[in-house]
Design a protein around this motif. Sequence first.
Motif, PDB file in Angstrom:
ATOM      1  N   ALA A  28      -5.484 -13.523  -6.956  1.00 54.58           N
ATOM      2  CA  ALA A  28      -4.254 -13.413  -6.387  1.00 54.58           C
ATOM      3  C   ALA A  28      -4.715 -11.052  -5.934  1.00 54.58           C
ATOM      4  O   ALA A  28      -5.021 -10.733  -5.263  1.00 54.58           O
ATOM      5  N   ILE A  29      -4.713 -11.170  -7.580  1.00 53.68           N
ATOM      6  CA  ILE A  29      -4.911  -9.408  -7.527  1.00 53.68           C
ATOM      7  C   ILE A  29      -6.013  -8.940  -6.916  1.00 53.68           C
ATOM      8  O   ILE A  29      -6.301  -7.992  -6.626  1.00 53.68           O
ATOM      9  N   ARG A  30      -6.866  -9.983  -7.504  1.00 55.39           N
ATOM     10  CA  ARG A  30      -8.681  -9.534  -7.338  1.00 55.39           C
ATOM     11  C   ARG A  30      -9.294  -9.595  -5.805  1.00 55.39           C
ATOM     12  O   ARG A  30      -9.509  -8.768  -5.589  1.00 55.39           O
ATOM     13  N   ASP A  31      -8.196 -10.994  -5.137  1.00 57.94           N
ATOM     14  CA  ASP A  31      -8.937 -10.488  -3.824  1.00 57.94           C
ATOM     15  C   ASP A  31      -8.026  -9.232  -2.954  1.00 57.94           C
ATOM     16  O   ASP A  31      -8.189  -9.345  -2.471  1.00 57.94           O
ATOM     17  N   ALA A  32      -6.500  -9.244  -3.233  1.00 67.53           N
ATOM     18  CA  ALA A  32      -6.309  -8.033  -2.732  1.00 67.53           C
ATOM     19  C   ALA A  32      -6.849  -7.293  -2.338  1.00 67.53           C
ATOM     20  O   ALA A  32      -7.081  -6.486  -1.774  1.00 67.53           O
ATOM     21  N   ARG A 170      -7.508   4.115 -10.337  1.00 67.63           N
ATOM     22  CA  ARG A 170      -7.715   2.654 -11.325  1.00 67.63           C
ATOM     23  C   ARG A 170      -6.862   1.091 -11.269  1.00 67.63           C
ATOM     24  O   ARG A 170      -5.690   1.841 -11.744  1.00 67.63           O
ATOM     25  N   LEU A 171      -7.477   0.201 -11.319  1.00 65.96           N
ATOM     26  CA  LEU A 171      -6.556  -1.078 -11.967  1.00 65.96           C
ATOM     27  C   LEU A 171      -7.397  -1.796 -13.264  1.00 65.96           C
ATOM     28  O   LEU A 171      -8.401  -2.023 -12.929  1.00 65.96           O
ATOM     29  N   THR A 172      -6.182  -1.969 -13.693  1.00 75.00           N
ATOM     30  CA  THR A 172      -7.602  -2.738 -15.309  1.00 75.00           C
ATOM     31  C   THR A 172      -6.262  -4.222 -15.386  1.00 75.00           C
ATOM     32  O   THR A 172      -4.727  -3.608 -15.290  1.00 75.00           O
ATOM     33  N   PHE A 173      -6.898  -5.225 -15.515  1.00 76.06           N
ATOM     34  CA  PHE A 173      -6.424  -5.787 -16.474  1.00 76.06           C
ATOM     35  C   PHE A 173      -6.333  -6.041 -18.320  1.00 76.06           C
ATOM     36  O   PHE A 173      -7.325  -5.685 -18.438  1.00 76.06           O
ATOM     37  N   ASP A 174      -5.883  -5.794 -18.833  1.00 77.87           N
ATOM     38  CA  ASP A 174      -6.149  -5.588 -20.024  1.00 77.87           C
ATOM     39  C   ASP A 174      -5.383  -7.072 -21.119  1.00 77.87           C
ATOM     40  O   ASP A 174      -4.367  -7.728 -20.877  1.00 77.87           O
ATOM     41  N   ARG A 219       0.151  10.566  -6.284  1.00 80.14           N
ATOM     42  CA  ARG A 219       1.030   9.572  -6.100  1.00 80.14           C
ATOM     43  C   ARG A 219      -0.014   8.450  -5.488  1.00 80.14           C
ATOM     44  O   ARG A 219      -0.787   8.377  -5.664  1.00 80.14           O
ATOM     45  N   PRO A 220       0.496   7.379  -6.049  1.00 84.63           N
ATOM     46  CA  PRO A 220       0.286   6.096  -5.752  1.00 84.63           C
ATOM     47  C   PRO A 220      -0.638   5.459  -4.231  1.00 84.63           C
ATOM     48  O   PRO A 220      -0.285   6.126  -2.916  1.00 84.63           O
ATOM     49  N   PRO A 221      -2.237   5.556  -4.455  1.00 82.01           N
ATOM     50  CA  PRO A 221      -2.881   4.648  -2.918  1.00 82.01           C
ATOM     51  C   PRO A 221      -1.645   3.862  -2.177  1.00 82.01           C
ATOM     52  O   PRO A 221      -1.333   2.765  -2.538  1.00 82.01           O
ATOM     53  N   PRO A 222      -1.769   4.116  -0.970  1.00 78.93           N
ATOM     54  CA  PRO A 222      -0.936   2.924   0.063  1.00 78.93           C
ATOM     55  C   PRO A 222      -1.213   1.538  -0.534  1.00 78.93           C
ATOM     56  O   PRO A 222      -0.379   0.510  -0.377  1.00 78.93           O
ATOM     57  N   TRP A 223      -2.806   1.329  -0.960  1.00 74.65           N
ATOM     58  CA  TRP A 223      -2.800  -0.316  -1.249  1.00 74.65           C
ATOM     59  C   TRP A 223      -2.659  -0.787  -2.440  1.00 74.65           C
ATOM     60  O   TRP A 223      -1.708  -2.129  -2.660  1.00 74.65           O
ATOM     61  N   MET A 224      -2.046   0.191  -3.248  1.00 71.19           N
ATOM     62  CA  MET A 224      -1.432   0.425  -4.727  1.00 71.19           C
ATOM     63  C   MET A 224       0.105  -0.024  -4.330  1.00 71.19           C
ATOM     64  O   MET A 224       0.436  -0.873  -4.793  1.00 71.19           O
ATOM     65  N   ALA A 225       1.015   0.751  -3.639  1.00 69.11           N
ATOM     66  CA  ALA A 225       2.037   0.316  -3.306  1.00 69.11           C
ATOM     67  C   ALA A 225       2.018  -1.144  -2.176  1.00 69.11           C
ATOM     68  O   ALA A 225       3.307  -1.674  -2.752  1.00 69.11           O
ATOM     69  N   ALA A 226       1.244  -1.301  -1.048  1.00 66.78           N
ATOM     70  CA  ALA A 226       1.589  -2.610  -0.966  1.00 66.78           C
ATOM     71  C   ALA A 226       1.295  -3.434  -2.222  1.00 66.78           C
ATOM     72  O   ALA A 226       1.528  -5.003  -1.745  1.00 66.78           O
ATOM     73  N   VAL A 228       1.969  -3.810  -4.802  1.00 66.10           N
ATOM     74  CA  VAL A 228       3.387  -3.827  -5.546  1.00 66.10           C
ATOM     75  C   VAL A 228       4.285  -5.140  -5.316  1.00 66.10           C
ATOM     76  O   VAL A 228       4.744  -5.186  -5.368  1.00 66.10           O
ATOM     77  N   ARG A 229       4.730  -4.339  -3.670  1.00 69.06           N
ATOM     78  CA  ARG A 229       5.454  -4.943  -3.049  1.00 69.06           C
ATOM     79  C   ARG A 229       4.989  -6.707  -2.320  1.00 69.06           C
ATOM     80  O   ARG A 229       6.072  -7.561  -2.814  1.00 69.06           O
ATOM     81  N   ARG A 230       3.572  -7.019  -2.214  1.00 72.76           N
ATOM     82  CA  ARG A 230       3.800  -8.452  -2.140  1.00 72.76           C
ATOM     83  C   ARG A 230       3.521  -9.188  -2.756  1.00 72.76           C
ATOM     84  O   ARG A 230       4.150  -9.599  -2.581  1.00 72.76           O
ATOM     85  N   LEU A 231       3.307  -8.777  -4.805  1.00 75.09           N
ATOM     86  CA  LEU A 231       3.333  -9.203  -4.796  1.00 75.09           C
ATOM     87  C   LEU A 231       5.230  -9.349  -6.037  1.00 75.09           C
ATOM     88  O   LEU A 231       5.254 -10.101  -6.926  1.00 75.09           O
TER      89      LEU A 231
END
Length: 265
Positions: A28-32, A170-174, A219-226, A228-231
């Motif tokens: 879901a995060i990848r799709d977002a 950047r967005l990363t999965f470890d 500051r976090p970009p709007p798409w990052m904030a969205a 976090v809120r959505r999930l």
Amino acid sequence: MTTEEGRILDVIERYEFKYLVPERLVPAIRDAVRGICKRDRYGDADGVYRIRSLYLDTGGFDLYWANDREQRDRFKVRVRSYPGKTSPVFLEVKRRVQDVIVKSRAVTPAAGWQELLARGRPAALEKLAPNARKGAEKFLSAVHRHDLRPVMLIDYEREAYESTIDTYARLTFDRKIVCQRRDTLDLEAPARGWRPVDHPVQTATHEPVCVLELKFERRPPPWMAALVRRLELVRRSFSKYCYGVNAQLTLPETRAARFEGGLRP
């Protein structure tokens, strides 16, 4: 390969928000972020590459305790490499002041970093480029001032994405995070000596998770904030080094002996 950010800088200042997310949420995060981010250019077809870091600490594990207690001003000292790739080695000092991350680093040849860390070897410094020399001097200053020594290897896989619409985001999965004791200046380790760090027993979760990191400037970009809120994501402190030390302490045969009483609060 340069760095996980894909660029070589003497100093990076940014914010890093971490989350432990169930693996079932990753699609879901990848799709977002599809259409906003692209896979890291240094990863494989899935945007994945490995990172291995040798962490240094004092005999009393002072850096561990500073991170474990989440002191407002704390730092880590590590030697970073990228197994499986033709890459230099990075000497890094990563300082955290409240939420701000300031990381300085020096790029060194993979075959010569041990010589650089040996005391009384100024000739090795002279071989570096001027910008790398400055970072190396800062690294060595921290090592010598605090009498740091090798303590722990941390190895993991990173699935990384970078924004195509922001200056830096950047967005990363470890995941597949493992650790191994190391008391020498060596990035190699026997394959059978690794101990899981992100196992549900260690993370105190009811299902497999991975570490999601959101990295940005100011500051976090709007798409990052969205996202976090959505999930309904909740930030959680997760130091791979601290979890690695804790994982080693859970080994029945090594709870006290392997650390020789060094982990005293």
